[in-house]
Design a protein around this motif. Sequence first.
Motif, short mmCIF file in Angstrom:
data_model
loop_
_atom_site.label_atom_id
_atom_site.label_comp_id
_atom_site.label_asym_id
_atom_site.label_seq_id
_atom_site.Cartn_x
_atom_site.Cartn_y
_atom_site.Cartn_z
N TRP A 44 26.90 58.05 62.54
CA TRP A 44 26.59 59.42 62.96
C TRP A 44 26.19 60.27 61.77
O TRP A 44 25.26 61.07 61.84
CB TRP A 44 27.79 60.05 63.68
CG TRP A 44 27.92 59.57 65.09
CD1 TRP A 44 28.78 58.61 65.55
CD2 TRP A 44 27.15 59.99 66.20
NE1 TRP A 44 28.59 58.42 66.89
CE2 TRP A 44 27.60 59.26 67.32
CE3 TRP A 44 26.13 60.92 66.37
CZ2 TRP A 44 27.06 59.43 68.58
CZ3 TRP A 44 25.60 61.10 67.64
CH2 TRP A 44 26.06 60.36 68.72
N ARG B 231 33.70 58.79 55.02
CA ARG B 231 33.18 59.43 56.24
C ARG B 231 31.66 59.30 56.35
O ARG B 231 31.12 59.17 57.44
CB ARG B 231 33.58 60.91 56.26
CG ARG B 231 35.05 61.13 56.47
CD ARG B 231 35.43 62.59 56.22
NE ARG B 231 36.69 62.90 56.80
CZ ARG B 231 36.85 63.45 58.01
NH1 ARG B 231 35.82 63.76 58.74
NH2 ARG B 231 38.05 63.68 58.47
N SER C 108 29.75 56.56 58.22
CA SER C 108 29.61 56.61 59.68
C SER C 108 28.14 56.63 60.07
O SER C 108 27.34 57.37 59.49
CB SER C 108 30.28 57.88 60.21
OG SER C 108 29.84 58.17 61.52
N PRO D 7 34.15 55.32 59.87
CA PRO D 7 33.95 54.31 60.91
C PRO D 7 35.01 53.21 60.83
O PRO D 7 35.55 52.92 59.75
CB PRO D 7 32.56 53.76 60.59
CG PRO D 7 32.42 53.95 59.11
CD PRO D 7 33.16 55.22 58.81
N THR E 77 32.46 48.79 58.71
CA THR E 77 31.48 49.21 57.71
C THR E 77 30.51 48.09 57.37
O THR E 77 29.93 48.09 56.29
CB THR E 77 32.19 49.69 56.42
OG1 THR E 77 32.96 48.62 55.90
CG2 THR E 77 33.04 50.91 56.69
#
Length: 170
Positions: free
Chosen positions: A20, A15, A18, A67, A70
């Motif tokens: 974000w 995670r 990501s 995502p 990657t």
Amino acid sequence: MAARLFRMDEQTWERHASPWSVWTRVASLPLLLAAIWSHAWLGLWALAPVALVILWLWLNPRLFPAPARTDTWSARATFGERVWLNRKAVPIPDHHARAANILTAVSAAGFVVALVGALLNDWLPTVAGGLIAWFAKMWFCDRMVWLYDEMKNTHPPYARWLRAGQKEVR
């Protein structure tokens, strides 16, 4: 020590790749310094915003979905960080270790200056130290991309973290 504190398992690392997660975490340093600075008008209640920022730093790599691809700079920076943290089990080239240690020391020194500035409510050391810490951390992240790109070719399990994006159909 920080890695143990954050307890990053495989799913959390997935995670954290990501963009974000990476970019909102990168933007957290000014929030932390502002929370520390707030002791001037909040007194001991300033511990609340400091705790919130620390909680955010812990939650951040857990909040965003993994995502689809990657092969981005931000994902490869997190992969490099994983490689760096695993360097005792899988040794890395000396030039990467040396650069990472220097950049970590510079970032830590900048953070200490920024922390003292925020505690003293002095904007010059807060901003100067914060910028030094931030730029050294970003340079460290860039070195982690380089480290990952090199190590994925010498240690096959690292290459499995990489997922390229789909070709865009026009």
